[in-house]
Design an enzyme around this catalytic site. Structure first.
Site, PDB file in Angstrom:
ATOM      1  CD  GLU A 163      -0.246  -0.575   8.420  1.00  0.00           C
ATOM      2  OE1 GLU A 163      -1.196  -0.480   7.635  1.00  0.00           O
ATOM      3  OE2 GLU A 163       0.312   0.401   8.958  1.00  0.00           O
TER       4      GLU A 163
ATOM      5  CG  HIS B  61      -0.407   0.367   2.508  1.00  0.00           C
ATOM      6  ND1 HIS B  61      -1.151   0.811   3.573  1.00  0.00           N
ATOM      7  CD2 HIS B  61       0.872   0.358   2.952  1.00  0.00           C
ATOM      8  CE1 HIS B  61      -0.382   1.044   4.603  1.00  0.00           C
ATOM      9  NE2 HIS B  61       0.843   0.774   4.264  1.00  0.00           N
TER      10      HIS B  61
ATOM     11  CB  CYS C 129       3.427   5.373   5.112  1.00  0.00           C
ATOM     12  SG  CYS C 129       3.842   4.417   6.562  1.00  0.00           S
TER      13      CYS C 129
ATOM     14  CG  HIS D 235       2.514  -3.075   6.180  1.00  0.00           C
ATOM     15  ND1 HIS D 235       3.530  -2.703   7.025  1.00  0.00           N
ATOM     16  CD2 HIS D 235       2.053  -1.927   5.633  1.00  0.00           C
ATOM     17  CE1 HIS D 235       3.670  -1.391   6.996  1.00  0.00           C
ATOM     18  NE2 HIS D 235       2.790  -0.884   6.146  1.00  0.00           N
TER      19      HIS D 235
ATOM     20  CG  HIS E 102       0.674 -12.612  -2.208  1.00  0.00           C
ATOM     21  ND1 HIS E 102       0.273 -13.306  -1.103  1.00  0.00           N
ATOM     22  CD2 HIS E 102       2.006 -12.837  -2.310  1.00  0.00           C
ATOM     23  CE1 HIS E 102       1.293 -13.933  -0.564  1.00  0.00           C
ATOM     24  NE2 HIS E 102       2.372 -13.661  -1.274  1.00  0.00           N
TER      25      HIS E 102
HETATM   26  N1  LIG Z   1      -2.840   5.891  12.769  1.00  0.00           N
HETATM   27  C1  LIG Z   1      -2.011   5.248  11.898  1.00  0.00           C
HETATM   28  N2  LIG Z   1      -0.699   5.475  11.974  1.00  0.00           N
HETATM   29  C2  LIG Z   1       0.131   4.832  11.129  1.00  0.00           C
HETATM   30  C3  LIG Z   1      -0.362   3.913  10.188  1.00  0.00           C
HETATM   31  C4  LIG Z   1      -1.773   3.700  10.129  1.00  0.00           C
HETATM   32  O1  LIG Z   1      -2.288   2.924   9.311  1.00  0.00           O
HETATM   33  N3  LIG Z   1      -2.551   4.376  11.013  1.00  0.00           N
HETATM   34  N4  LIG Z   1       0.495   3.250   9.370  1.00  0.00           N
HETATM   35  C5  LIG Z   1       1.799   3.386   9.453  1.00  0.00           C
HETATM   36  C6  LIG Z   1       2.682   2.566   8.583  1.00  0.00           C
HETATM   37  O2  LIG Z   1       2.034   2.235   7.374  1.00  0.00           O
HETATM   38  C7  LIG Z   1       3.115   1.218   9.188  1.00  0.00           C
HETATM   39  O3  LIG Z   1       2.369   0.876  10.357  1.00  0.00           O
HETATM   40  C8  LIG Z   1       4.585   1.123   9.433  1.00  0.00           C
HETATM   41  O4  LIG Z   1       5.002   2.021  10.406  1.00  0.00           O
HETATM   42  P1  LIG Z   1       6.401   1.881  11.093  1.00  0.00           P
HETATM   43  O5  LIG Z   1       6.648   3.101  11.863  1.00  0.00           O
HETATM   44  O6  LIG Z   1       7.403   1.463  10.090  1.00  0.00           O
HETATM   45  O7  LIG Z   1       6.116   0.688  12.113  1.00  0.00           O
HETATM   46  P2  LIG Z   1       7.090  -0.417  12.703  1.00  0.00           P
HETATM   47  O8  LIG Z   1       6.363  -1.002  13.869  1.00  0.00           O
HETATM   48  O9  LIG Z   1       7.467  -1.389  11.653  1.00  0.00           O
HETATM   49  O10 LIG Z   1       8.387   0.359  13.056  1.00  0.00           O
HETATM   50  P3  LIG Z   1       9.091   0.874  14.388  1.00  0.00           P
HETATM   51  O11 LIG Z   1      10.492   0.510  14.183  1.00  0.00           O
HETATM   52  O12 LIG Z   1       8.495   0.215  15.588  1.00  0.00           O
HETATM   53  O13 LIG Z   1       8.855   2.348  14.404  1.00  0.00           O
HETATM   54  C9  LIG Z   1       2.415   4.340  10.373  1.00  0.00           C
HETATM   55  N5  LIG Z   1       1.472   5.046  11.181  1.00  0.00           N
END
Ligand SMILES: Nc1nc2c(c(=O)[nH]1)N=C([C@H](O)[C@H](O)COP(=O)(O)OP(=O)(O)OP(=O)(O)O)CN2
Length: 145
Positions: A130, A20, A39, A47, A86
């Protein structure tokens, strides 16, 4: 009327992989990056989504089932995996043409898809991971542990 202590919650875990991108078309690349960070990158990212369905109801007095968990998994396959696994959530489904595929919006879509398959007397709650650290749930209740 059913007593609350007659009810049992059953859970089914599942997973799907999807790509996405979070970026509003009316915002510039810089504005999108300022809000959504990586993102918003143009070429999408993926993801490994983990999903937990929680179904609450009164077990059938004969079979002891609230719902056959094989059937619940079948609903996941037919309603969720067939659409999202996928796939590119921005490009491959019309469900995220009018809204971004955030975790919040995805979990609400999944709730509606599964809710439509369940008997009205069964309650449903969906939790969507996610990442292992970022997760959402819908609808919101105070007693889901
Ligand atoms: N309210 C929301 N916040 C966030 C969303 C969402 O859908 N709603 N999505 C994202 C990102 O797409 C995704 O979750 C990845 O974020 P990331 O910071 O990389 O998360 P991780 O847990 O993999 O990484 P850390 O190392 O723990 O930061 C972000 N926000």
């Amino acid at each position: 009327m059913a007593n609350q202590l007659d009810k049992v919650a059953v859970f089914r875990k599942g997973h799907f992989n999807a790509a996405h991108r979070l970026a509003l078309p009316q915002w510039s690349e810089e504005e999108n990056f300022a809000y959504f960070g990586p993102c918003s990158y143009a070429n999408f990212h993926g993801h490994n989504y983990e999903i937990i369905l929680k179904v609450v109801g009164t077990p059938d007095p004969l079979t002891g089932y609230v719902i056959d968990l094989k059937i619940l998994n079948q609903y996941l396959e037919e309603e969720v995996y067939s659409r999202f696994d996928h796939k590119n959530l921005n490009l491959d489904t019309d469900l995220f043409q009018q809204q971004l595929p955030t975790a919040e919006n995805i979990v609400k879509v999944i709730y509606q898809l599964i809710r439509a398959r369940l008997k009205p007397e069964l309650a449903l709650q969906v939790r969507l991971y996610e990442t292992p650290r970022n997760f959402v749930e819908y609808p919101v209740t105070l007693d889901f542990q």
